[in-house]
Structures are given as structure tokens and as C-alpha cells.
Write a protein that holds these residues in place. Sequence first.
Motif, PDB file in Angstrom:
ATOM      1  N   CYS A   1       1.041  -1.060  -0.092  1.00 38.87           N
ATOM      2  CA  CYS A   1       0.042  -0.056   0.050  1.00 38.87           C
ATOM      3  C   CYS A   1       0.863   1.124   0.134  1.00 38.87           C
ATOM      4  O   CYS A   1       1.627   1.415   0.884  1.00 38.87           O
ATOM      5  CB  CYS A   1      -1.150  -0.021   1.140  1.00 38.87           C
ATOM      6  SG  CYS A   1      -1.686   1.666   1.505  1.00 38.87           S
TER       7      CYS A   1
ATOM      8  N   CYS B   1      -7.278   0.572  -0.995  1.00 42.32           N
ATOM      9  CA  CYS B   1      -6.768  -0.515  -1.531  1.00 42.32           C
ATOM     10  C   CYS B   1      -7.264  -1.891  -0.408  1.00 42.32           C
ATOM     11  O   CYS B   1      -6.854  -2.982  -0.726  1.00 42.32           O
ATOM     12  CB  CYS B   1      -5.200  -0.641  -1.444  1.00 42.32           C
ATOM     13  SG  CYS B   1      -4.305  -0.585  -0.189  1.00 42.32           S
TER      14      CYS B   1
ATOM     15  N   CYS C   1      -6.859   0.543   4.748  1.00 45.72           N
ATOM     16  CA  CYS C   1      -6.811   1.277   3.854  1.00 45.72           C
ATOM     17  C   CYS C   1      -8.287   1.686   3.153  1.00 45.72           C
ATOM     18  O   CYS C   1      -8.586   0.582   2.541  1.00 45.72           O
ATOM     19  CB  CYS C   1      -5.513   1.170   2.792  1.00 45.72           C
ATOM     20  SG  CYS C   1      -5.503   2.253   1.674  1.00 45.72           S
TER      21      CYS C   1
ATOM     22  N   HIS D   1      -0.622   4.266  -0.106  1.00 51.18           N
ATOM     23  CA  HIS D   1      -1.594   5.563   0.215  1.00 51.18           C
ATOM     24  C   HIS D   1      -1.099   5.906   1.545  1.00 51.18           C
ATOM     25  O   HIS D   1      -0.188   5.397   2.368  1.00 51.18           O
ATOM     26  CB  HIS D   1      -2.784   4.733   0.456  1.00 51.18           C
ATOM     27  CG  HIS D   1      -3.452   4.316  -0.911  1.00 51.18           C
ATOM     28  ND1 HIS D   1      -3.861   2.761  -1.098  1.00 51.18           N
ATOM     29  CD2 HIS D   1      -3.318   4.816  -2.429  1.00 51.18           C
ATOM     30  CE1 HIS D   1      -4.084   2.698  -2.489  1.00 51.18           C
ATOM     31  NE2 HIS D   1      -3.904   3.964  -3.283  1.00 51.18           N
TER      32      HIS D   1
HETATM   33 ZN   LIG Z   1      -3.716   1.423   0.424  1.00 55.94          ZN
END
Ligand SMILES: [Zn+2]
Length: 182
Positions: A21, A74, A71, A23
Amino acid sequence: MLTLENINEFFADYPIKDIDCNHNILMDYEKIFKIYDGKFGYLSYLEFKSSDDSEIFLGSYPMNGADLWKCKKCGKLKFFYTETGGHFPQTLSVDVDFNKKYLSDPFAKSVSIKAEKYSDFITIFGFSELQNPEKIEKFNGIKVIDKSKSYIFGYHEFNGDIAFNVIADKTTLRKIYDFENS
Ligand SMILES: [Zn+2]
């Protein structure tokens, strides 16, 4: 609903396991579960594990104060917890390890009772090692435990109060919490 007791089933059924991830942790993650439920008082800073590293105790510091976050973009799952051992607290994250079993019992609890209630405590809860407190192992390092047993670590007397840490199942810890507050 996700609980401590069904968390392994939740992880087994969770469709997104190994994913990177990229993010933003502050912007894109949301808390979905809190491990600490507050039903038996203060968190303990006692750290313990079994000799078999295939299992992770949710009741051991620092996992006992962790939250599970997801998250929103995702689906990646991470545990977040606050590490207080250094000069200042810092929040750390660790990925869920889908190859390990997360144990919802036992937990660690710090206990504090008045000295005059001490013999009642031993009568009600057992813990015969409290009759020889000088032999109780100190509160330091990571304790290796047998998950089917209960433990006392780190005995202190101070101003008429007696404090120690217990590792036991959550039901016992709730009874101890009621005893502390009775
Ligand atoms: Zn993510």
C-alpha cells in the motif's frame, strides 16, 4: 461483527492479504477495530510470548493497546500501536501476518489492591506464589509463557498498596477488576 474471538476467521476470509500500500496513512486509513476493551482496567506494559512463534498474543504489550486499521483505497490491513518505551511516545504500524494465529487469551493486567485485601485476593483467585512474593519474577524483558497457565510478575508494595501484573484469561481478569473496585 469483528471481535477478539473471531479475528482469525476474519483474517482467513479477508480477500486482500499480500499487497503493498502506497496510500497515505493519515488520510486514507480508517480504524475498524480496537483490541483493548477496557473491561478489566488499566493496560499492562508486560510483554509475553509463547515459545512457539507461530502465535501472537493480542493480550501482550504492545498489541493489547493496538487498533486495526484498513486502507480505504486498497483494503490493506495494519495494526497501529503507541510505543511508550523511548523518550517520547511514537505510533508504529505493523502489517497483519496472515500466517500467524492471533490469540485472544490470555491477557496481561496490572493489579493494585489495598494490603488488607491481599489475603482475600489469594483465597478467591489462588495464585499461591503471592504467599512468597520475594520469589515472584521481576517485571522486565519478554516473558515466555505457557498459554494454558496463569502468571504473576513484578510484585511491589507501596504506601499500603500492593501491585503486580497478572497474565490470565479475560474472564478471570474481569473478576479481578471487580475485586479491585469492590
Ligand atoms: Zn492502500
